[in-house]
Enzyme design. Structure first.
Site, PDB file in Angstrom:
ATOM      1  CG  PHE A 266      -0.672   0.825   2.426  1.00 10.30           C
ATOM      2  CD1 PHE A 266      -0.754   1.502   3.184  1.00 10.30           C
ATOM      3  CD2 PHE A 266       0.175  -0.468   3.724  1.00 10.30           C
ATOM      4  CE1 PHE A 266      -0.419   2.491   4.075  1.00 10.30           C
ATOM      5  CE2 PHE A 266       1.091   0.554   4.654  1.00 10.30           C
ATOM      6  CZ  PHE A 266       0.371   1.327   4.621  1.00 10.30           C
ATOM      7  CE  LYS A 267       3.477   1.496   4.650  1.00 14.74           C
ATOM      8  NZ  LYS A 267       5.133   0.559   5.271  1.00 14.74           N
TER       9      LYS A 267
END
Length: 485
Positions: free
Chosen positions: A112-113
């Site tokens: 998700f980064k």
């Protein structure tokens, strides 16, 4: 829109300066001076937007058009998401037993980064090209941040990135996603320590004001406000996907379950909530439970050591974004936050003031999840849905499976009696493909995409940092050498 330090000693800055900084000069973290408030009409209008459009709307609230013209801002965000594998950027999987899993991992590094860092990299490049400026980026990683940060800036001439990874605490895939990037501006250090120890030399260099100014030091960890800003879109998208209807007054509440490590993601949720989004937040942690203890008991204190768990990216005992959360719940009381954080810095132990703890515990729920809980959630989700979870996503899904018993629900939470019928969304921060050992421990078969399979045959490059060495000095010397180049 201007930004202030959580500790109140840095004056106001604009988005560009907040972006190009690490910690604020007084050691605090930048936050918006004012949090925008959204009415029901705005929320109903936004409910028809795609994830990409939600990111644009949110960024427009926090970045003035004088800094980045609207059309340019939209183009930068489109470019940021151009490498994502899913056409919608993120995807909601609706599974059995009312389980909703929001997949945030369709970017280049399967984590998700990528969502926030791809945008942050574009904003950064825009300002650097405009100002003909060079920056030095310092990143400490517990697993996924390092590779996402590298991918967001690799090959750029006006920035060098230095990433410290905790050797042996990342999975092999996470490590290879960093060490196989052979670029002149990418410098990876493999430190023989845990993720909190990796952060120490970075803090030391930022604290050296003259050095930080000389080399234009900045961070792409979630101390950077831009990361928090983009991550707010998760919560709006999750809400609009899971809310039964937006035609009622008041709007229905959706519970969002957030795997939590350094606290950047849950901070974004708290700000979205403060803006008027009707969500109930649950911070779920692994055995490194400092955030859980803070919410439950007001005990913001280190344990004796960081515990290695299957959810390795959450193996953190000093979650720096808690400072932002406490600032929000203290009604922006920077004097109080400065006092509390300075006390914690010295003693590594802090008991929250009663009023602040009450506000925190009335708004946030929390639970702590063991390795055995993670394995059981991964196995059950596969058996019921043929759906593979990464161990971090399984932390959230365990909470879902533990309901409606509410065994881990914070009992002081004011709306406990309504949670059984409340729609719920579990955030999934990473693809299961990155965590083969955890899958095998759950008796499951990893499904590896070709991008990950190819990593094992690629050349690697990193600099070891051994215990007993002065990591800050070694990092300082490498930065100086690169600057002379």
């Amino acid at each position: 829109m201007e930004y202030v330090s959580t500790r109140g000693g840095a004056g106001t800055v604009d988005f560009e300066e907040a972006l190009l900084s690490g910690y604020a000069p007084d050691g605090g973290l930048f936050m918006p001076q004012h949090i925008p408030s959204l009415d029901q009409d705005t929320l109903q209008s936004w409910s028809r937007l795609s994830y990409r459009q939600l990111v644009k709307e949110l960024c427009c609230l926090f970045i003035t058009p004088e800094l980045i013209p609207r059309n340019t801002l939209h183009d930068l965000i489109d470019k940021a998401f151009s490498r994502f594998r899913h056409k919608d950027v993120v995807h909601l999987s609706r599974l059995k037993d009312g389980l909703n899993v929001l997949e945030l991992w369709h970017g280049v590094t399967f984590a998700f980064k990528d969502l926030s860092l791809s945008c942050t990299g574009q904003f950064l490049q825009y300002f650097l090209e405009k100002k003909k400026k060079h920056v030095t980026i310092l990143v400490g990683t517990s697993g996924d941040t390092g590779s996402s940060a590298i991918e967001s800036v690799r090959g750029q001439k006006n920035m060098d990135i230095f990433v410290l990874l905790p050797k042996g605490f990342c999975t092999q895939i996470q490590e290879l996603q960093m060490t196989t990037v052979i670029e002149d501006n990418v410098h990876v250090f493999a430190a023989h320590g845990n993720s909190d120890e990796v952060d120490e030399p970075i803090k030391e260099l930022f604290a050296d004001v003259d050095f930080a100014r000389k080399h234009n030091l900045m961070s792409l960890n979630s101390i950077n406000w831009s990361r928090i800003m983009v991550q707010m879109a998760h919560y709006f998208y999750a809400y609009f996907q899971c809310a039964p209807s937006l035609d009622t007054t008041p709007l229905p509440v959706v519970e969002i379950v957030v795997p939590t490590g350094a606290g950047g993601n849950i901070t974004a949720g708290c700000i979205a909530q403060k803006m008027g989004l009707p969500i109930r937040l649950v911070a779920v942690v692994n055995s490194n439970d400092i955030i859980h203890r803070t919410i439950q008991h007001g005990d913001f204190s280190l344990s004796e050591s960081v515990k290695a768990t299957l959810a390795s990216a959450m193996d953190i005992q000093e979650p720096y974004n808690v400072e932002r959360i406490l600032w929000l719940f203290s009604d922006s009381n920077s004097h109080l936050i400065k006092t509390l954080m300075e006390q914690f810095s010295v003693s590594k132990s802090l008991k929250l003031p009663e009023d602040l703890h009450r506000k925190l515990s009335e708004t946030l729920c929390s639970c702590s999840v063991s390795n055995e809980d993670i394995v059981r959630a991964m196995r059950r989700c596969w058996e019921e849905n043929c759906y593979l979870l990464c161990p971090h996503s399984a932390v959230a899904v365990h909470y879902h499976y533990s309901q409606p018993t509410g065994a881990y629900l914070h009992q002081k939470f004011s709306c406990f009696s309504f949670l059984f019928s409340m729609p719920r969304c579990c955030l999934a921060p990473a693809s299961a493909a990155k965590f083969q050992d955890a899958l095998l421990r759950a008796g499951l078969v990893p499904q590896l995409p070709p991008e990950i399979t190819a990593l094992t045959a690629m050349e690697t490059r990193s600099t070891p940092l051994e215990r007993g060495q002065d990591w800050a000095r070694m990092l300082r010397e490498r930065i100086e050498a690169i600057a002379q180049r």
